[in-house]
Design a protein around this motif. Structure first.
Motif, PDB file in Angstrom:
ATOM      1  N   LEU A  80      15.141 -43.157  97.692  1.00 12.16           N
ATOM      2  CA  LEU A  80      16.083 -43.090  96.575  1.00 12.16           C
ATOM      3  C   LEU A  80      15.360 -43.143  95.233  1.00 12.16           C
ATOM      4  N   TRP A  81      15.718 -42.209  94.356  1.00 10.15           N
ATOM      5  CA  TRP A  81      15.220 -42.183  92.982  1.00 10.15           C
ATOM      6  C   TRP A  81      16.456 -42.110  92.106  1.00 10.15           C
ATOM      7  N   ILE A  82      16.800 -43.232  91.499  1.00 14.65           N
ATOM      8  CA  ILE A  82      18.020 -43.322  90.690  1.00 14.65           C
ATOM      9  C   ILE A  82      17.609 -43.919  89.348  1.00 14.65           C
ATOM     10  N   ALA A  83      17.425 -43.058  88.368  1.00 12.59           N
ATOM     11  CA  ALA A  83      16.860 -43.510  87.102  1.00 12.59           C
ATOM     12  C   ALA A  83      17.365 -42.659  85.942  1.00 12.59           C
ATOM     13  N   GLN A  84      17.221 -43.221  84.741  1.00 18.77           N
ATOM     14  CA  GLN A  84      17.532 -42.529  83.491  1.00 18.77           C
ATOM     15  C   GLN A  84      18.990 -42.087  83.419  1.00 18.77           C
ATOM     16  N   ASN A  85      19.867 -42.972  83.845  1.00 25.14           N
ATOM     17  CA  ASN A  85      21.319 -42.765  83.764  1.00 25.14           C
ATOM     18  C   ASN A  85      21.872 -43.871  82.865  1.00 25.14           C
ATOM     19  N   PRO A  86      21.952 -43.657  81.565  1.00 23.94           N
ATOM     20  CA  PRO A  86      22.219 -44.740  80.622  1.00 23.94           C
ATOM     21  C   PRO A  86      23.570 -45.433  80.759  1.00 23.94           C
ATOM     22  N   ALA A  87      24.544 -44.847  81.423  1.00 28.08           N
ATOM     23  CA  ALA A  87      25.850 -45.497  81.609  1.00 28.08           C
ATOM     24  C   ALA A  87      25.965 -46.184  82.966  1.00 28.08           C
ATOM     25  N   LEU A  88      25.022 -45.944  83.876  1.00 28.47           N
ATOM     26  CA  LEU A  88      25.077 -46.486  85.235  1.00 28.47           C
ATOM     27  C   LEU A  88      24.484 -47.886  85.272  1.00 28.47           C
ATOM     28  N   PRO A  89      25.285 -48.906  85.614  1.00 29.54           N
ATOM     29  CA  PRO A  89      24.765 -50.278  85.639  1.00 29.54           C
ATOM     30  C   PRO A  89      23.615 -50.444  86.633  1.00 29.54           C
ATOM     31  N   GLU A  90      22.523 -50.970  86.148  1.00 35.69           N
ATOM     32  CA  GLU A  90      21.351 -51.220  87.005  1.00 35.69           C
ATOM     33  C   GLU A  90      21.699 -52.145  88.162  1.00 35.69           C
ATOM     34  N   ASP A  94      21.001 -51.600  92.142  1.00 36.39           N
ATOM     35  CA  ASP A  94      20.283 -52.587  92.945  1.00 36.39           C
ATOM     36  C   ASP A  94      21.109 -53.049  94.145  1.00 36.39           C
ATOM     37  N   GLU A  95      22.379 -53.330  93.936  1.00 34.21           N
ATOM     38  CA  GLU A  95      23.240 -53.798  95.028  1.00 34.21           C
ATOM     39  C   GLU A  95      23.482 -52.695  96.051  1.00 34.21           C
ATOM     40  N   THR A  96      23.676 -51.473  95.581  1.00 31.30           N
ATOM     41  CA  THR A  96      23.864 -50.349  96.499  1.00 31.30           C
ATOM     42  C   THR A  96      22.629 -50.162  97.376  1.00 31.30           C
ATOM     43  N   ILE A  97      21.460 -50.204  96.768  1.00 34.50           N
ATOM     44  CA  ILE A  97      20.220 -50.052  97.527  1.00 34.50           C
ATOM     45  C   ILE A  97      20.060 -51.193  98.524  1.00 34.50           C
ATOM     46  N   ALA A  98      20.376 -52.404  98.121  1.00 31.25           N
ATOM     47  CA  ALA A  98      20.285 -53.547  99.039  1.00 31.25           C
ATOM     48  C   ALA A  98      21.197 -53.355 100.251  1.00 31.25           C
ATOM     49  N   GLN A  99      22.407 -52.875 100.021  1.00 37.25           N
ATOM     50  CA  GLN A  99      23.339 -52.637 101.132  1.00 37.25           C
ATOM     51  C   GLN A  99      22.823 -51.535 102.055  1.00 37.25           C
ATOM     52  N   LEU A 100      22.306 -50.447 101.481  1.00 43.90           N
ATOM     53  CA  LEU A 100      21.781 -49.356 102.302  1.00 43.90           C
ATOM     54  C   LEU A 100      20.573 -49.807 103.120  1.00 43.90           C
ATOM     55  N   LYS A 101      19.686 -50.580 102.500  1.00 46.75           N
ATOM     56  CA  LYS A 101      18.500 -51.058 103.215  1.00 46.75           C
ATOM     57  C   LYS A 101      18.875 -52.067 104.308  1.00 46.75           C
ATOM     58  N   ALA A 102      19.933 -52.821 104.093  1.00 47.94           N
ATOM     59  CA  ALA A 102      20.389 -53.762 105.122  1.00 47.94           C
ATOM     60  C   ALA A 102      20.951 -53.026 106.337  1.00 47.94           C
ATOM     61  N   VAL A 112      13.800 -46.886  90.632  1.00 49.47           N
ATOM     62  CA  VAL A 112      14.940 -47.121  89.751  1.00 49.47           C
ATOM     63  C   VAL A 112      14.442 -47.568  88.390  1.00 49.47           C
ATOM     64  N   GLY A 113      15.296 -47.373  87.386  1.00 48.41           N
ATOM     65  CA  GLY A 113      14.955 -47.835  86.050  1.00 48.41           C
ATOM     66  C   GLY A 113      15.608 -46.970  84.998  1.00 48.41           C
ATOM     67  N   ALA A 114      15.611 -47.494  83.790  1.00 49.66           N
ATOM     68  CA  ALA A 114      16.198 -46.814  82.644  1.00 49.66           C
ATOM     69  C   ALA A 114      17.675 -46.516  82.869  1.00 49.66           C
ATOM     70  N   ASN A 115      18.324 -47.346  83.682  1.00 47.79           N
ATOM     71  CA  ASN A 115      19.778 -47.312  83.810  1.00 47.79           C
ATOM     72  C   ASN A 115      20.320 -48.407  82.896  1.00 47.79           C
ATOM     73  N   ARG A 116      21.621 -48.604  82.858  1.00 46.32           N
ATOM     74  CA  ARG A 116      22.237 -49.565  81.934  1.00 46.32           C
ATOM     75  C   ARG A 116      21.943 -51.001  82.352  1.00 46.32           C
ATOM     76  N   THR A 131      30.679 -55.380  85.727  1.00 45.23           N
ATOM     77  CA  THR A 131      31.286 -55.772  84.463  1.00 45.23           C
ATOM     78  C   THR A 131      30.196 -55.678  83.398  1.00 45.23           C
ATOM     79  N   CYS A 132      30.460 -54.840  82.405  1.00 45.83           N
ATOM     80  CA  CYS A 132      29.472 -54.595  81.364  1.00 45.83           C
ATOM     81  C   CYS A 132      30.056 -54.924  80.001  1.00 45.83           C
ATOM     82  N   PRO A 133      29.224 -55.448  79.098  1.00 47.05           N
ATOM     83  CA  PRO A 133      29.707 -55.671  77.729  1.00 47.05           C
ATOM     84  C   PRO A 133      29.984 -54.330  77.047  1.00 47.05           C
TER      85      PRO A 133
END
Length: 134
Positions: A80-90, A94-102, A112-116, A131-133
């Motif tokens: 998985l390469w999920i990066a540079q999506n400024p509106a996507l909560p990091e 992280d939680e999605t990847i943890a669930q998939l890896k489990a 991953v990186g450069a997400n919100r 939940t994001c400010p």
């Protein structure tokens, strides 16, 4: 692409004006050369690949200015390469990847990186809620 079930090589969707994407039947990407799934640089707000099980190499979601959620709950193989999506909560990533890896040892690596940042995520009834400010 509602009827596409599999492809031997890369699917690369690049469209700065793309606002919605549906591939409900897609299950397999890759048995040939360069077997990747790239969805890059669009205006989509969500990407749902609910039946995707196997990607021989890389799933790349990058450069989406308005992406806030994605799902591929049945994915059991792929990097998985999920990066540079400024509106996507990091935290969502992280939680999605943890669930998939489990669920599978064949989710081998991710970038991953450069997400919100600054958001908080909880899992409520098996759904990741961010939940994001403002």
């Amino acid at each position: 692409l509602p009827l596409l079930e599999s492809t031997a090589s890369t699917i690369h969707i690049y469209s700065p004006s793309l606002e919605s994407l549906s591939m409900p039947s897609l299950r397999t990407v890759g048995t040939g050369e360069y077997p990747d799934l790239y969805i890059t640089d669009s205006k989509v707000q969500s990407i749902h690949l609910d039946n995707l099980v196997f990607v021989a190499q890389l799933v790349r979601l990058t450069g989406h200015s308005q992406l806030t959620t994605f799902t591929f709950p049945k994915l059991r193989r792929g990097a998985l390469w999920i990066a540079q999506n400024p509106a996507l909560p990091e935290c969502f990533v992280d939680e999605t990847i943890a669930q998939l890896k489990a669920a599978s040892e064949d989710i081998t690596s991710y970038n991953v990186g450069a997400n919100r940042t600054g958001c908080l995520c909880d899992v409520v009834d098996d759904t990741i809620v961010a939940t994001c400010p403002h």
